[in-house]
Design an enzyme around this catalytic site. Structure first.
Site, PDB file in Angstrom:
ATOM      1  N   THR A  72       0.840  -1.208   0.000  1.00 31.21           N
ATOM      2  CA  THR A  72       0.000   0.000   0.000  1.00 31.21           C
ATOM      3  C   THR A  72       0.869   1.249   0.000  1.00 31.21           C
ATOM      4  O   THR A  72       0.624   2.188  -0.761  1.00 31.21           O
ATOM      5  CB  THR A  72      -0.921  -0.012   1.243  1.00 31.21           C
ATOM      6  OG1 THR A  72      -1.745  -1.184   1.167  1.00 31.21           O
ATOM      7  CG2 THR A  72      -1.794   1.219   1.303  1.00 31.21           C
ATOM      8  N   GLN A 180       0.745  -8.834  -6.621  1.00 34.62           N
ATOM      9  CA  GLN A 180       0.228 -10.205  -6.795  1.00 34.62           C
ATOM     10  C   GLN A 180       0.980 -10.982  -7.872  1.00 34.62           C
ATOM     11  O   GLN A 180       0.671 -12.152  -8.113  1.00 34.62           O
ATOM     12  CB  GLN A 180      -1.267 -10.179  -7.130  1.00 34.62           C
ATOM     13  CG  GLN A 180      -2.143  -9.687  -5.994  1.00 34.62           C
ATOM     14  CD  GLN A 180      -2.202 -10.647  -4.813  1.00 34.62           C
ATOM     15  OE1 GLN A 180      -1.768 -11.802  -4.893  1.00 34.62           O
ATOM     16  NE2 GLN A 180      -2.747 -10.187  -3.701  1.00 34.62           N
ATOM     17  N   SER A 200       5.174  -6.389  -2.355  1.00 40.53           N
ATOM     18  CA  SER A 200       4.906  -6.531  -0.922  1.00 40.53           C
ATOM     19  C   SER A 200       5.449  -7.874  -0.455  1.00 40.53           C
ATOM     20  O   SER A 200       5.187  -8.907  -1.084  1.00 40.53           O
ATOM     21  CB  SER A 200       3.388  -6.488  -0.707  1.00 40.53           C
ATOM     22  OG  SER A 200       3.087  -6.744   0.648  1.00 40.53           O
ATOM     23  N   HIS A 202       4.748  -9.762   2.179  1.00 42.98           N
ATOM     24  CA  HIS A 202       3.883 -10.796   2.775  1.00 42.98           C
ATOM     25  C   HIS A 202       3.036 -11.558   1.766  1.00 42.98           C
ATOM     26  O   HIS A 202       2.362 -12.523   2.122  1.00 42.98           O
ATOM     27  CB  HIS A 202       3.020 -10.207   3.905  1.00 42.98           C
ATOM     28  CG  HIS A 202       1.817  -9.429   3.474  1.00 42.98           C
ATOM     29  ND1 HIS A 202       0.552  -9.970   3.500  1.00 42.98           N
ATOM     30  CD2 HIS A 202       1.674  -8.162   3.024  1.00 42.98           C
ATOM     31  CE1 HIS A 202      -0.328  -9.044   3.095  1.00 42.98           C
ATOM     32  NE2 HIS A 202       0.335  -7.947   2.813  1.00 42.98           N
ATOM     33  N   THR A 238      13.955   5.202  10.450  1.00 42.87           N
ATOM     34  CA  THR A 238      14.886   4.103  10.698  1.00 42.87           C
ATOM     35  C   THR A 238      14.311   2.821  10.117  1.00 42.87           C
ATOM     36  O   THR A 238      13.152   2.486  10.348  1.00 42.87           O
ATOM     37  CB  THR A 238      15.133   3.957  12.212  1.00 42.87           C
ATOM     38  OG1 THR A 238      15.665   5.192  12.682  1.00 42.87           O
ATOM     39  CG2 THR A 238      16.106   2.825  12.512  1.00 42.87           C
ATOM     40  N   CYS A 326     -17.690  -7.211   3.092  1.00 44.08           N
ATOM     41  CA  CYS A 326     -18.933  -7.151   3.847  1.00 44.08           C
ATOM     42  C   CYS A 326     -18.777  -6.062   4.904  1.00 44.08           C
ATOM     43  O   CYS A 326     -18.052  -6.229   5.871  1.00 44.08           O
ATOM     44  CB  CYS A 326     -19.190  -8.494   4.506  1.00 44.08           C
ATOM     45  SG  CYS A 326     -20.823  -8.606   5.213  1.00 44.08           S
TER      46      CYS A 326
HETATM   47  N1  PLP Z   1      -1.863  -4.282  -4.281  1.00 46.05           N
HETATM   48  C1  PLP Z   1      -2.434  -5.478  -4.465  1.00 46.05           C
HETATM   49  C2  PLP Z   1      -2.736  -5.931  -5.861  1.00 46.05           C
HETATM   50  C3  PLP Z   1      -2.752  -6.275  -3.383  1.00 46.05           C
HETATM   51  O1  PLP Z   1      -3.325  -7.462  -3.569  1.00 46.05           O
HETATM   52  C4  PLP Z   1      -2.449  -5.815  -2.078  1.00 46.05           C
HETATM   53  C5  PLP Z   1      -2.828  -6.603  -0.878  1.00 46.05           C
HETATM   54  O2  PLP Z   1      -3.893  -7.192  -0.833  1.00 46.05           O
HETATM   55  C6  PLP Z   1      -1.842  -4.561  -1.940  1.00 46.05           C
HETATM   56  C7  PLP Z   1      -1.560  -3.829  -3.059  1.00 46.05           C
HETATM   57  C8  PLP Z   1      -1.499  -4.003  -0.587  1.00 46.05           C
HETATM   58  O3  PLP Z   1      -0.331  -4.590  -0.078  1.00 46.05           O
HETATM   59  P1  PLP Z   1      -0.017  -4.527   1.511  1.00 46.05           P
HETATM   60  O4  PLP Z   1      -0.974  -5.476   2.166  1.00 46.05           O
HETATM   61  O5  PLP Z   1       1.405  -4.972   1.618  1.00 46.05           O
HETATM   62  O6  PLP Z   1      -0.202  -3.128   1.934  1.00 46.05           O
END
Ligand code: PLP
Length: 388
Positions: A72, A180, A200, A202, A238, A326
């Protein structure tokens, strides 16, 4: 109960090598990378190593990689940073696709409130943005075009290289949200021809709250987070050393196992999808005719409310997701399926199955053993006829 996790597009478990290395770093490497002494220099070396690893995953130069607080933030930095930087040149128009993640869509909305003109490009029913749509929307005052590599709900892959070329012909920057795609399919910044690429950790078996933005050398962004001279003055604060190290190890693991994972996970996804279509009447794949990332399938179930099926599956230990949110008791239809032109009921009856590292044939068998019965039961509770 055998738990089956099929929500890897939401987040992924840590790769064991990531956990091991992060644990060591959290325990032993507490230095501040900005410090000149031994402790600081050790921490700085760890950041350099992680940066090189993320750069290798993207086919990039390490100096072009900035670590952030996640996908994000990377999207925000790319869009807000480019919008502000290009403003001086009189460019106050931003373009994105209508199937972007909220990280992009809501950032455009925020900038629209501050006077930027924004355009959301349509997609076809296959879930793909066309070159024609971009050509029709782009103008000489377009600052930035932002089109994701792969969609999080349906997995469709966008023709990013072609779209980036069109953006450049008109002097606009091109950003792609590769959150993704990274680790699932090759994301090579030179092949993509983009200026900005977000990822990202995670989503690729790394830790939460860490991401990266690749910024092509020579592209100037106005920083979103101001403060010290961290990240070559591009992102103050940092550094999250252990998280960044985890991101680097995840990137290295993803790079090493991408082809094998794509084949293995792709085969599981294909069998799951094929067997659901075969054994559950009134089902169809959303975006199934497009190139897709290998781990994702989004399936519509006629005469089913997606949230009900999600909960029924959860009670059986199976974790999936809907594209729709939801909120306050009302089911928001998926903006992605709506943009693909599906009728209202189909935007609320679709389930996303997203596979990953730990999934096995036994997981697919488990889903296939309970899903047809759950769907039949839910349908018997609702009296509406099956819609064609
Ligand atoms: N962009 C896409 C296409 C995503 O699927 C996601 C997470 O669901 C994000 C951005 C946001 O990433 P983060 O959860 O690391 O902020």
């Amino acid at each position: 109960m055998q738990r089956v996790y099929l929500d890897h597009n939401a987040t992924t478990p840590l790769h064991p090598a990531v956990l091991a290395r992060m644990t060591e770093v959290l325990r032993d490497e507490f230095g501040n990378p900005s410090s000149v002494h031994h402790f600081g220099q050790r921490a700085k070396a760890l950041l350099d190593e992680a940066r090189a690893s993320v750069a290798a995953l993207l086919g990039a130069d390490p100096t072009e990689v900035v670590f952030t607080g996640g996908g994000t933030e990377s999207d925000n930095f790319a869009i807000r940073g480019a919008a502000e930087a290009m403003e001086a040149a009189g460019r106050r128009h931003l373009i994105a696709s209508s199937i972007e993640h909220e990280a992009v869509l809501n950032t455009l909305k925020a900038l629209a409130r501050r006077g930027w003109r924004t355009t959301l490009l349509p997609v076809d029913q296959r879930g793909v943005v066309s070159a024609e749509a971009l050509r029709a929307a782009i103008t000489d005052d377009t600052a930035l075009v932002s089109i994701m590599c792969a969609n999080n709900e349906v997995g469709t892959i966008q023709p990013v290289a072609q779209l980036a070329e069109i953006a450049h012909e008109r002097g606009a920057l091109f950003h792609t949200d590769a959150v993704q795609a990274a680790g699932k399919v090759p994301v090579d910044v030179r092949t993509l021809g983009a200026d900005l690429v977000a990822l990202s950790a995670h989503k690729m078996n790394g830790p939460k709250g860490v991401g990266a933005l690749w910024i092509r050398r020579g592209v100037r962004l106005v920083p979103c987070v101001t403060g010290g001279r961290h990240e070559r003055g591009r992102r103050a604060g940092t550094e999250n050393v252990a998280g960044i190290v985890g991101c680097g190890v995840a990137a290295a693991a993803a790079r090493e196992k991408m082809a094998a994972d794509a084949a293995r996970v792709g085969a599981l996804r294909d069998r799951l999808e094929r067997e659901i279509l075969r054994t559950v009447p009134g089902t169809a794949v959303n975006g199934g005719d497009s190139p897709r990332v290998p781990n994702t399938t989004n399936i519509s179930f006629e005469r089913i409310e997606a949230e009900s099926l999600l909960i029924a599956l959860d009670l059986e230990g199976i974790a999936v997701s809907t594209g729709s949110a939801c909120s306050s008791g009302t089911l928001e239809p998926s903006h992605v399926l709506r943009a693909m032109g599906f009728p209202a009921h189909r935007t609320q009856n679709s389930i996303r199955f997203s596979l990953g590292m730990g999934n096995t044939d036994a997981d697919v068998d488990r889903v296939l053993s309970v899903l047809p019965g759950l769907v039949e039961k839910l349908r018997s509770l609702s009296r509406a006829p099956v819609r064609g």
